[in-house]
Structure formats: C-alpha cells, structure tokens
Scaffold this motif. Structure first.
Motif, mmCIF file in Angstrom:
data_model
loop_
_atom_site.group_PDB
_atom_site.id
_atom_site.type_symbol
_atom_site.label_atom_id
_atom_site.label_comp_id
_atom_site.label_asym_id
_atom_site.label_seq_id
_atom_site.Cartn_x
_atom_site.Cartn_y
_atom_site.Cartn_z
ATOM 1 N N VAL A 109 -10.680 20.332 26.919
ATOM 2 C CA VAL A 109 -10.444 20.697 28.243
ATOM 3 C C VAL A 109 -10.351 22.284 28.307
ATOM 4 N N ALA A 110 -9.308 22.836 27.395
ATOM 5 C CA ALA A 110 -9.262 24.135 27.605
ATOM 6 C C ALA A 110 -10.448 24.823 27.264
ATOM 7 N N ARG A 111 -11.293 24.626 26.265
ATOM 8 C CA ARG A 111 -12.352 25.255 25.878
ATOM 9 C C ARG A 111 -13.399 25.049 26.857
ATOM 10 N N CYS A 112 -13.417 24.087 27.878
ATOM 11 C CA CYS A 112 -14.191 23.761 28.788
ATOM 12 C C CYS A 112 -14.143 25.164 29.714
ATOM 13 N N GLN A 171 -7.292 24.481 38.392
ATOM 14 C CA GLN A 171 -6.537 25.670 38.702
ATOM 15 C C GLN A 171 -7.383 26.835 38.182
ATOM 16 N N VAL A 172 -8.242 26.662 36.920
ATOM 17 C CA VAL A 172 -8.928 27.749 36.508
ATOM 18 C C VAL A 172 -10.628 27.328 36.662
ATOM 19 N N GLY A 173 -10.815 26.547 37.781
ATOM 20 C CA GLY A 173 -12.164 26.215 38.091
ATOM 21 C C GLY A 173 -12.798 25.438 37.317
ATOM 22 N N VAL A 174 -12.141 24.386 36.312
ATOM 23 C CA VAL A 174 -12.987 23.268 35.876
ATOM 24 C C VAL A 174 -12.687 22.042 36.715
ATOM 25 N N THR A 175 -14.003 21.637 37.544
ATOM 26 C CA THR A 175 -13.856 20.177 38.026
ATOM 27 C C THR A 175 -13.593 19.254 37.251
ATOM 28 N N PRO A 176 -12.984 18.224 37.828
ATOM 29 C CA PRO A 176 -12.817 16.835 37.097
ATOM 30 C C PRO A 176 -14.093 16.289 36.450
ATOM 31 N N GLN A 177 -15.346 16.619 37.290
ATOM 32 C CA GLN A 177 -16.503 15.866 36.806
ATOM 33 C C GLN A 177 -16.969 16.885 35.366
ATOM 34 N N ARG A 178 -16.591 18.453 35.449
ATOM 35 C CA ARG A 178 -17.036 19.341 34.418
ATOM 36 C C ARG A 178 -16.127 18.792 33.160
ATOM 37 N N ALA A 179 -14.766 18.495 33.265
ATOM 38 C CA ALA A 179 -13.987 18.233 32.479
ATOM 39 C C ALA A 179 -14.366 16.856 31.499
#
Length: 234
Positions: A109-112, A171-179
């Motif tokens: 997730v962090a790398r995402c 909070q850094v712009g990664v949506t649940p779908q993207r994660a």
C-alpha cells in the motif's frame, strides 16, 4: 521645469529603474536554494530516494514497517535527517525488506502511494505501528483461518482494511480501489521478493540495516548514525 519635461524625466527614470528591479527580483528568485527533501524518486533498486541523487553522501536504509526499531529510527531521524537532505549533500533511500505478511500488506500500500505519497504514508505507518499491527495480529484463530481461505489479493486487501492501512492511504490520495489493485499486483509482489534477495546478497539479515556510500555500517539509531554521516561529509 515644464510639466511635459517633468513627465518625460520621470518616464525615463522608470525605464531605467524598472528593468533593474525586475532583474534583481529574477536573481533573487534564482538564488533561492533547492529544498532537496521535497524531491523523491524511485531508484533502479526499487527504493524511494529522498534528496539529490548526486549527493556526496548516500544513506540507504533497509527497513520493515512492522519493525519497532525502524519505527524508533523514523521518529528520531525525521527532523534532523530531512534537514541534512535539504542541503543536497545527503540523500536518503528507503528500501523495503519485507519480514512477514503484515509487513507485506503495509509495504504494497505504501509503495502504491508513489514518490509523492510514499514518505508521508510511511511516517504515518511508523507513528501508528502498534495500533494497526495489533489489530491484525489480534485476530482470532477462526478469523485467521477464514482469511487463509481467501485468494492472496483478497486476503491482503482484507488485512489492510482490518488494520486501517487502507484508510490511512486515502490521506495521501490512494483510493480504496487503488489500494485493492496494488495489493493484488503480482508484479509488485515479485518486485519485493527480488529486493529481498538482493538485500540478502549484500548481507542484510534484519532491520534496520544501513549503508553509507555502499558500505554497511553498524548502527541502529539516529544517535549512532549521525556522526557517521557527518564524518562522510553529509
């Protein structure tokens, strides 16, 4: 002096002064130093590098998001490390050394989050490490068995939700779908495996492990590391 002459003289003065003012402003802007702590790039080794890629001193940390000593280092070094990186004399590269399934979930997730969001999310993960790690590790055996029955991508996505990692990533712009997509990315998973093997070949056995200009150093805290960086010229 006639009014017309006065206006002409004033216009001539403005014509001379104005370019000088503009030139001075341009040079003032050019003189503003680059804040290298705001520059983040992905390295060929798969790490996230903060700072000047051509810095005199290059600090590399192999770390795990579930490692308490890594969390301590992140807390201790955040301010002073950024101050040194800001000058362009020191660069800092974070390379993942995944230790377990919980760490794998957080790392993917962090790398995402990419270069812009990786360090802000990493800081958040380290600062709240006990909370999200305990939420996941505290699952009952029955719950763990249910998770094991899921396909890998779904299992990791569920772990991220249980730990609150997915929510932090927003909070850094990664949506649940993207994660969710990143947690099911087999290429990203293989990349972490390759990074682990490369680190092991360099002698990395645990976290945190630090290298200064390609040489492993025996330090585990900022207090131990800072004088080594200063000696190297960073």
């Amino acid at each position: 002096m006639k009014a017309a002459s006065l206006f002409a003289a004033a216009a001539a003065a403005v014509a001379v002064i104005a370019p000088a003012v503009v030139w001075g402003q341009a040079n003032k802007a050019a003189a503003v130093p680059v804040d290298w702590s705001k520059r983040v790039t992905v390295t060929p080794q798969g790490g996230f590098l903060m700072g000047n890629p051509a810095a005199r001193v290059k600090l590399v940390e192999y770390a795990s998001f579930t490692c308490p000593h890594c969390a301590d280092f992140a807390s201790q070094a955040k301010g002073p490390l950024a101050a040194r990186v800001r000058t362009g004399k020191l660069s800092f590269e974070y390379r993942s050394f995944v230790l377990n399934g919980i760490d794998l979930t957080a790392t993917l997730v962090a790398r995402c989050a990419g270069p812009a969001g990786f360090f802000p999310l990493s800081d958040r993960l380290f600062a709240t490490q006990p909370q999200w790690v305990n939420r996941i590790s505290g699952l009952s055996q029955a719950q763990k068995d249910q998770l094991k029955a899921l396909p890998e991508g779904e299992r990791l996505n569920r772990l991220a939700q249980i730990g609150g990692i997915t929510q932090m990533a927003t909070q850094v712009g990664v949506t649940p779908q993207r994660a969710k997509a990143c947690l099911a990315d087999k290429a990203a998973l293989e990349r972490l495996g390759t990074m682990y093997e490369a680190a092991s070949a360099l002698g990395v056995q645990g976290t945190p492990t630090f290298f200064i200009n390609g040489t492993m150093v025996h330090a585990h805290s900022w207090a131990e590391l800072e004088p080594m960086i200063a000696k190297a010229g960073g």
